[in-house]
Design an enzyme around this catalytic site. Structure first.
Site, PDB file in Angstrom:
ATOM      1  N   ASP A 174      37.949  39.780  45.587  1.00  0.00           N
ATOM      2  CA  ASP A 174      39.093  38.905  45.838  1.00  0.00           C
ATOM      3  C   ASP A 174      38.819  38.212  47.176  1.00  0.00           C
ATOM      4  OD1 ASP A 174      41.510  37.765  46.588  1.00  0.00           O
ATOM      5  OD2 ASP A 174      42.727  39.351  45.710  1.00  0.00           O
ATOM      6  N   LYS A 199      46.733  29.940  47.827  1.00  0.00           N
ATOM      7  CA  LYS A 199      46.636  30.089  49.285  1.00  0.00           C
ATOM      8  C   LYS A 199      45.748  28.995  49.889  1.00  0.00           C
ATOM      9  CE  LYS A 199      48.876  33.917  48.399  1.00  0.00           C
ATOM     10  NZ  LYS A 199      49.804  33.726  47.331  1.00  0.00           N
TER      11      LYS A 199
HETATM   12  O1  P1T Z   1      50.400  34.929  43.986  1.00  0.00           O
HETATM   13  P1  P1T Z   1      49.191  34.774  43.129  1.00  0.00           P
HETATM   14  O2  P1T Z   1      48.619  33.403  43.098  1.00  0.00           O
HETATM   15  O3  P1T Z   1      49.395  35.352  41.765  1.00  0.00           O
HETATM   16  O4  P1T Z   1      48.013  35.645  43.823  1.00  0.00           O
HETATM   17  C1  P1T Z   1      48.078  37.032  43.969  1.00  0.00           C
HETATM   18  C2  P1T Z   1      47.253  37.472  45.132  1.00  0.00           C
HETATM   19  C3  P1T Z   1      45.981  37.993  44.914  1.00  0.00           C
HETATM   20  N1  P1T Z   1      45.191  38.402  45.928  1.00  0.00           N
HETATM   21  C4  P1T Z   1      45.598  38.321  47.209  1.00  0.00           C
HETATM   22  C5  P1T Z   1      44.688  38.789  48.293  1.00  0.00           C
HETATM   23  C6  P1T Z   1      46.859  37.790  47.509  1.00  0.00           C
HETATM   24  O5  P1T Z   1      47.212  37.713  48.803  1.00  0.00           O
HETATM   25  C7  P1T Z   1      47.716  37.366  46.464  1.00  0.00           C
HETATM   26  C8  P1T Z   1      49.077  36.846  46.709  1.00  0.00           C
HETATM   27  N2  P1T Z   1      49.574  37.172  47.977  1.00  0.00           N
HETATM   28  C9  P1T Z   1      50.819  36.865  48.452  1.00  0.00           C
HETATM   29  C10 P1T Z   1      51.748  36.201  47.744  1.00  0.00           C
HETATM   30  C11 P1T Z   1      51.070  37.291  49.831  1.00  0.00           C
HETATM   31  O6  P1T Z   1      52.027  36.794  50.488  1.00  0.00           O
HETATM   32  O7  P1T Z   1      50.315  38.133  50.336  1.00  0.00           O
END
Ligand code: P1T
Length: 383
Positions: A174, A199
């Site tokens: 990830d 992000k």
């Molecule tokens: O929210 P989404 O696009 O489904 O992604 C999930 C996700 C996966 N991996 C990491 C490292 C992440 O930080 C996230 C989503 N994180 C947040 C919403 C947060 O505020 O940390």
């Protein structure tokens, strides 16, 4: 466009030839579900938009290009992308995962996939030997998040890849916190790179989207089958917004990293701050690995005020005026979050505290505003 171009050029041009219809420089938003056929099967490669869509395809090519991969796959969210990876497994299979990771990933693993007979081992991978020690005959996948959310631990991707290759396991990384600007896990031997493109890749807090990038053709085929069969795809508008985000990824990441450093250094010398978690510090436990595998240290950091409890941490966050209290990260605007009650609330308290996510921990996503305004904001909020 392959590796011969450098990263910044690839963000602008990677996989993005002018549109064949009218030469549009930006891939148009092909807002269509279906494509005319002259006779059954007589189409130009596009049949139905769950399977393929020209805007999504342009994004998938761009994603592959910026991660130095051969195949990109885009999904409706980061979690949908992770879900697709886990669907490579079957009941009885086991996964070794970082013990400090996004709470939503933990929730998907434990609340959904454990119910389908997949077993997860959560281990601290700052010492990669723990990965090898956790392998058994049922192990299929190793899930790495680096830097981790929210403790900013750094995992040596190359060292983990040596172990997964030796034992014939899939290594998925990830790469959300680093973005491909800072690190490209396929180059270190990972099999799958995953992104919450919501992000840094999207970068403007206006799109929820997930991505997988791989090199291996067979793995790409299996994931693409899952993408179509399970159907968690992203729409053309979201694909377009993400493509637009990619164009400025390198300039944004440069500024995120500069501002991240300025804020980390400010907090680190503050008498009321107990600890700042940021991999750029020489005394960060895996600083050497971070320096070797990352181009810079990015805009994410966490900190714990001295002697603070839940209420004191919340008070600091509520006092902030430039930083917005919100979930998510990686957008141009600075955000502050409280992992214990927000992003990591789904992890049982004992588990999260074991990895350092205590009630007083505050997480910052440092944006690209003027660094001094961010520092002034923290100064007035901490008091
Ligand atoms: O929210 P989404 O696009 O489904 O992604 C999930 C996700 C996966 N991996 C990491 C490292 C992440 O930080 C996230 C989503 N994180 C947040 C919403 C947060 O505020 O940390």
């Amino acid at each position: 466009m392959k590796k011969k171009f450098r990263f910044n050029t690839k963000t602008i041009h990677g996989g993005q030839a002018p549109d064949p219809a009218y030469g549009a420089v930006m891939p148009p938003i092909y807002q269509t579900t279906t494509y005319a056929q002259t006779t059954p099967g007589g189409h130009q490669g596009f049949e139905y938009s769950r399977t393929h869509n020209p805007t999504r395809q342009a994004l998938e090519k761009a994603l592959a290009s910026i991660e130095n991969g051969k195949h990109g796959l885009a999904f409706g969210s980061g979690l949908a992308a992770i879900d697709a990876v886990l669907k490579l497994l079957k009941p009885g299979d086991e996964v070794i995962s970082t013990n400090d990771l996004y709470g939503g990933s933990y929730r998907l693993f434990t609340n959904i996939f454990e119910g389908f007979g997949i077993k997860f081992h959560f281990v601290g991978m700052d010492n990669v030997q723990r990965v090898e020690n956790s392998i058994n005959t049922n192990t299929r996948l190793v899930w790495v998040e680096t830097p981790t959310n929210p403790m900013m631990n750094v995992i040596d991707i190359k060292a983990v890849a040596q172990i997964t290759q030796k034992h014939n396991l899939i290594l998925a990384v990830d790469n959300t916190f680093a973005s491909p600007y800072l690190q490209q896990p396929l180059d270190f031997g990972a099999d799958i790179v995953m992104h919450s493109a919501t992000k840094y890749i999207g970068g403007h807090s206006d799109v929820v989207l997930g991505a997988l990038i791989v090199n291996d053709a067979d793995l790409a085929k299996r994931l693409s089958f899952i993408q179509n069969a399970s159907g968690a795809i992203c729409g053309p508008m979201d694909s377009f917004l993400t493509l637009r985000g990619i164009k400025t990824l390198h300039v944004r990441m440069q500024r995120h990293s500069e501002n991240g450093r300025a804020v980390a250094e400010y907090l680190n010398q503050h008498p009321k701050i107990e600890k700042v978690y940021w991999p750029g510090f020489e005394n960060h436990p895996n600083h050497k690995v971070a320096k070797a595998q990352m181009k810079d240290f990015g805009g994410m950091l966490s900190f714990a005020p001295k002697g603070a409890d839940f209420n004191a941490a919340i008070k600091i966050i509520e006092n902030l005026k430039v930083f917005t209290l919100a979930e998510s990260l990686g957008g141009v605007e600075s955000l502050a979050g409280h992992p214990a009650s927000m992003t990591h609330a789904s992890i049982p308290k004992v588990e999260r505290e074991k990895s350092g996510v205590v009630d007083s921990l505050i997480r910052l996503s440092v944006g690209i505003e003027d660094a001094q305004d961010l520092i002034d904001d923290l100064e007035q909020a901490i008091g």
